[in-house]
Design a protein around this motif. Structure first.
Motif, short mmCIF file in Angstrom:
data_model
loop_
_atom_site.label_atom_id
_atom_site.label_comp_id
_atom_site.label_asym_id
_atom_site.label_seq_id
_atom_site.Cartn_x
_atom_site.Cartn_y
_atom_site.Cartn_z
N SER A 61 0.81 -1.22 0.00
CA SER A 61 0.00 0.00 0.00
C SER A 61 0.84 1.27 0.00
N ALA A 62 2.15 1.14 0.23
CA ALA A 62 3.01 2.32 0.18
C ALA A 62 3.11 2.87 -1.24
N TRP A 63 2.86 2.02 -2.23
CA TRP A 63 2.87 2.52 -3.61
C TRP A 63 1.52 3.13 -3.88
N LEU A 64 1.47 4.43 -3.92
CA LEU A 64 0.19 5.05 -4.25
C LEU A 64 0.12 5.15 -5.76
N LEU A 65 -0.63 4.28 -6.33
CA LEU A 65 -0.65 4.18 -7.79
C LEU A 65 -1.79 5.00 -8.35
N PRO A 66 -1.62 5.53 -9.55
CA PRO A 66 -2.72 6.28 -10.17
C PRO A 66 -3.85 5.32 -10.56
N GLU A 67 -4.91 5.89 -11.05
CA GLU A 67 -6.05 5.06 -11.49
C GLU A 67 -5.56 4.00 -12.47
N GLN A 68 -5.93 2.78 -12.20
CA GLN A 68 -5.40 1.67 -12.99
C GLN A 68 -6.16 1.48 -14.30
N LYS A 69 -5.41 1.19 -15.34
CA LYS A 69 -6.03 0.94 -16.65
C LYS A 69 -6.24 -0.57 -16.81
N ASP A 70 -7.19 -0.94 -17.61
CA ASP A 70 -7.52 -2.36 -17.68
C ASP A 70 -6.83 -3.09 -18.84
N ASP A 71 -5.85 -2.46 -19.46
CA ASP A 71 -5.16 -3.17 -20.55
C ASP A 71 -3.79 -3.70 -20.08
N ALA A 72 -3.73 -4.06 -18.78
CA ALA A 72 -2.46 -4.49 -18.21
C ALA A 72 -1.93 -5.75 -18.88
N SER A 73 -2.83 -6.69 -19.17
CA SER A 73 -2.36 -7.94 -19.75
C SER A 73 -1.77 -7.70 -21.15
N ALA A 74 -2.32 -6.70 -21.85
CA ALA A 74 -1.77 -6.36 -23.18
C ALA A 74 -0.34 -5.83 -23.02
N TRP A 75 -0.15 -5.01 -21.96
CA TRP A 75 1.22 -4.50 -21.73
C TRP A 75 2.16 -5.66 -21.43
N TRP A 76 1.68 -6.58 -20.61
CA TRP A 76 2.51 -7.73 -20.22
C TRP A 76 2.88 -8.54 -21.47
N GLU A 77 1.92 -8.69 -22.36
CA GLU A 77 2.20 -9.46 -23.59
C GLU A 77 3.25 -8.76 -24.45
N SER A 78 3.31 -7.41 -24.30
CA SER A 78 4.25 -6.66 -25.12
C SER A 78 5.69 -6.74 -24.59
N VAL A 79 5.83 -7.22 -23.36
CA VAL A 79 7.18 -7.35 -22.79
C VAL A 79 7.91 -8.49 -23.50
N GLU A 80 9.15 -8.22 -23.88
CA GLU A 80 9.92 -9.26 -24.58
C GLU A 80 10.01 -10.51 -23.71
N SER A 81 9.85 -11.64 -24.33
CA SER A 81 9.80 -12.88 -23.55
C SER A 81 11.10 -13.10 -22.76
N GLY A 82 12.22 -12.66 -23.32
CA GLY A 82 13.50 -12.83 -22.63
C GLY A 82 13.62 -11.99 -21.37
N GLN A 83 12.78 -10.97 -21.25
CA GLN A 83 12.85 -10.06 -20.08
C GLN A 83 11.76 -10.34 -19.06
N ARG A 84 10.87 -11.24 -19.41
CA ARG A 84 9.71 -11.44 -18.52
C ARG A 84 10.11 -11.93 -17.13
N GLY A 85 11.14 -12.76 -17.09
CA GLY A 85 11.61 -13.26 -15.78
C GLY A 85 12.04 -12.12 -14.88
N ASP A 86 12.80 -11.18 -15.45
CA ASP A 86 13.26 -10.02 -14.68
C ASP A 86 12.07 -9.17 -14.21
N TYR A 87 11.11 -8.97 -15.13
CA TYR A 87 9.95 -8.16 -14.77
C TYR A 87 9.10 -8.84 -13.70
N GLU A 88 8.97 -10.15 -13.85
CA GLU A 88 8.16 -10.88 -12.88
C GLU A 88 8.77 -10.79 -11.48
#
Lengths: 257, 363
Positions: free
Chosen positions: B33-60
């Motif tokens: 809860s310390a991260w005060l995030l702005p209003e969340q958008k619902d296309d998060a999974s699309a962003w995740w799909e756009s992450v290069e597969s080789g970098q997904r481990g680091d992002y995860e």
């Protein structure tokens, strides 16, 4: 670190760091050339562990172990009453802040009746046998008397046995201080130490005769006024069942050989 | 002020963090809860799909750390006219855990992974030390909270008088009145100009007193006289004692001011926070402990090695959160404001009292 849970978390953090330090030490010793960054990290970790040991030592509580039968003064000593995993109980490298002993203080030994759960500490703890005992070699000296008092240590029952000397005997070395491999000797400004191999054959678990001769006294566990008692009938420390060999504990395992 | 070594930065859109965490089924702990995030958008999974597969481990790995840290340190520093906000995220109590240094802008959260906590300590230390040699002296005082903040106001007044003297080519008298200090205090609450000491520390420290709590200026100045930082005159005026004048002079020529807020978990799994401050003079570094006791503030000039040890200790996690929550529990203990809820402007520092864009009070 003044509460039991605070102390436990502190020790957990220390042991996590210590395990990592040991792993790093092993890794480095197997390498022909150690990276400078790795060496620096190791040194920093060593300093961190040292610092935490100092914090532990500085925050150790004290306990009234006994009352001197000669002067009537209370004998107070640092004591980790929360568990046997504190460095106070480290047999080879105990952490106990030095305080000026009573002039009549001669030695501190003890026993611990173990209960579960047993603490997991990565150092050797030798809390003594499981029932209180005396050292006849000391009590046979006309100037020495002893006091036994029960003190709780985590889930266990500990028994502090303190020896006091009216006149400090010459040629009689004090036994190792309770749970450690040494006893400190003070003389004027100088401090020295002696170390002895503990011999369970020299322990006398029959307390009654010593009480009867007035050489041994006792204090009840929860007696806030720390009254020195000498009567045999109501002594709670006679003929207690338990381990009579020296107990050793490390990483949650106990053995007696 | 850039001391972070060039390494691969992971950039996560702040408006998609919750969505990606849901998408990846990452469990949050109360510190999230310390991260005060702005209003969340619902296309998060699309962003995740756009992450290069080789970098997904680091992002995860980063997202898991964001969701369930064991310690989050927020370092706010003002050097010259530049404010820097840097967060250090510690994902585990394991001693050899990698840590993240995080910077944020309105759109993104940008993280650099460091091999070890020591590197985060070094980064903060380099920022604090600056490029000037650091001198050492043994000095320390414990002051009641109101007196400490009044001392900051008096130091601000000292600096202001020096500046006015320079502008007007006049020599300012050594004495000052309680009413002048009171005026400085009131101004600090009115205008959040972080270049001045009192507004800076009022802003970075969420446990700072309110304006009402600082109404007894005379009493606070009296305490400062008792601690021999000030001297009072029979006419009701005050002047700096020699050691007080040295302090005010050093503070006036400071290189930087910094606040460090630690959100962590106590030994029993309860989220806790502690706050410290730093004041880097041209020669010395002052350490301010706001956490020792809420009513008392410790001010000292620790040695270089002790400073490093303090930072090391502050960034050492003690425990892990007792319970984990699927969604963020925005409790008051760990909440911080990063963007103004009125105008949406990014705040200069975390947990600010006023918005520096629209000026509205946030507390």
């Amino acid at each position: 670190m003044t509460t039991e849970s605070g102390r436990n978390a502190f020790l957990q953090r220390y042991f996590r760091e210590l395990a990592d330090w040991r792993e790093r030490d092993l890794r480095m010793s197997s390498q022909e050339q150690v990276e400078e960054r790795e060496l620096e990290r190791f040194e920093r970790q060593s300093r961190r562990l040292l610092r935490w040991r100092r914090v532990y030592e500085a925050s150790l509580p004290t306990a009234i172990m006994a009352r001197c039968p000669f002067s009537g003064e209370l004998f107070e000593h640092s004591f980790d009453r929360f568990g046997l995993d504190g460095f106070w109980w480290n047999h080879d490298a105990p952490l106990r802040p030095y305080s000026e002993p009573l002039p009549t203080y001669f030695a501190l030994t003890g026993a611990v009746s173990l209960a579960k759960p047993l603490e997991r500490a990565s150092f050797l703890c030798k809390p003594g046998p499981g029932v209180p005992y005396v050292l006849p070699i000391l009590l046979e000296n006309p100037d020495i008397q002893a006091v036994v008092r029960e003190l709780p240590v985590g889930p266990h029952r500990a028994f502090a046995i303190t020896y006091f000397a009216r006149n400090h005997p010459t040629g009689l070395a004090p036994p190792n201080e309770w749970g450690t491999n040494r006893a400190y000797l003070t003389q004027g400004e100088s401090i020295g130490w002696v170390s002895q191999v503990e011999d369970p054959a020299s322990f006398d678990f029959q307390l009654k005769p010593w009480l009867e001769t007035g050489k041994l006294h006792w204090i009840a566990r929860d007696d806030a006024s720390v009254n020195l008692c000498s009567n045999v009938e109501s002594c709670p420390y006679l003929d207690l069942p338990g381990e009579r060999r020296i107990q050793r504990i490390e990483n949650g395992k106990v053995w007696t050989e | 002020m850039s001391v972070i070594k060039e390494q691969t930065r992971l950039r996560v859109p702040r408006a998609r963090i919750e969505g990606v965490l849901d998408h990846l089924k990452v469990v949050r702990n109360p510190l999230f809860s310390a991260w005060l995030l702005p209003e969340q958008k619902d296309d998060a999974s699309a962003w995740w799909e756009s992450v290069e597969s080789g970098q997904r481990g680091d992002y995860e790995e980063l997202l898991q750390a964001l969701a369930a840290p064991v310690l989050l340190a927020t370092f706010t520093m003002l050097e010259g006219h530049t404010t820097a906000l840097l967060r250090c995220l510690i994902p585990s109590t394991e001693p050899s855990t990698p840590v993240y240094l995080i910077t944020e802008d309105e759109e993104h959260l940008s993280a650099v992974k460091l091999d070890h906590r020591d590197e985060a300590v070094d980064t903060l230390w380099e920022l604090l030390r600056g490029n000037f040699p650091l001198w050492e002296m043994e000095w320390g005082a414990t002051l009641p909270r109101e007196s400490f903040y009044t001392l900051l106001a008096a130091a601000d007044l000292h600096q202001r008088k020096e500046l006015v003297g320079l502008l007007e080519h006049t020599v300012m008298g050594p004495e000052f009145l309680a009413s002048e200090v009171q005026q400085m205090t009131e101004r600090s609450f009115q205008y959040e100009d972080l270049r001045w000491l009192l507004p800076f520390f009022l802003t970075v420290n969420s446990r700072a007193p309110s304006q009402e709590e600082m109404s007894d200026c005379q009493g606070a100045l009296k305490v400062l006289c008792e601690t021999e930082l000030l001297e009072g005159s029979e006419q009701g005026a005050y002047r700096w004692s020699p050691q007080g004048e040295f302090l005010a002079g050093q503070w006036a020529g400071r290189l930087s001011t910094a606040g460090l807020q630690i959100l962590g978990v106590d030994h029993d799994g309860t989220p806790v926070s502690c706050q410290v401050g730093f004041l880097r003079g041209r020669k010395f570094l002052w350490y301010i402990d706001f956490s020792t006791d809420r009513e008392q503030i410790l001010l000292s000039t620790p040695s270089v090695s002790l400073c490093q040890e303090l930072l090391d200790e502050l960034l050492s996690p003690v425990g892990e959160p007792a319970g984990e929550s699927k969604k963020a529990d925005r409790g008051p203990v760990v909440a911080e404001v990063l963007f103004c809820p009125y105008c949406g402007g990014k705040l200069a520092v975390a947990d600010a009292r006023f918005c520096n864009s629209c000026g509205k009070a946030l507390k």
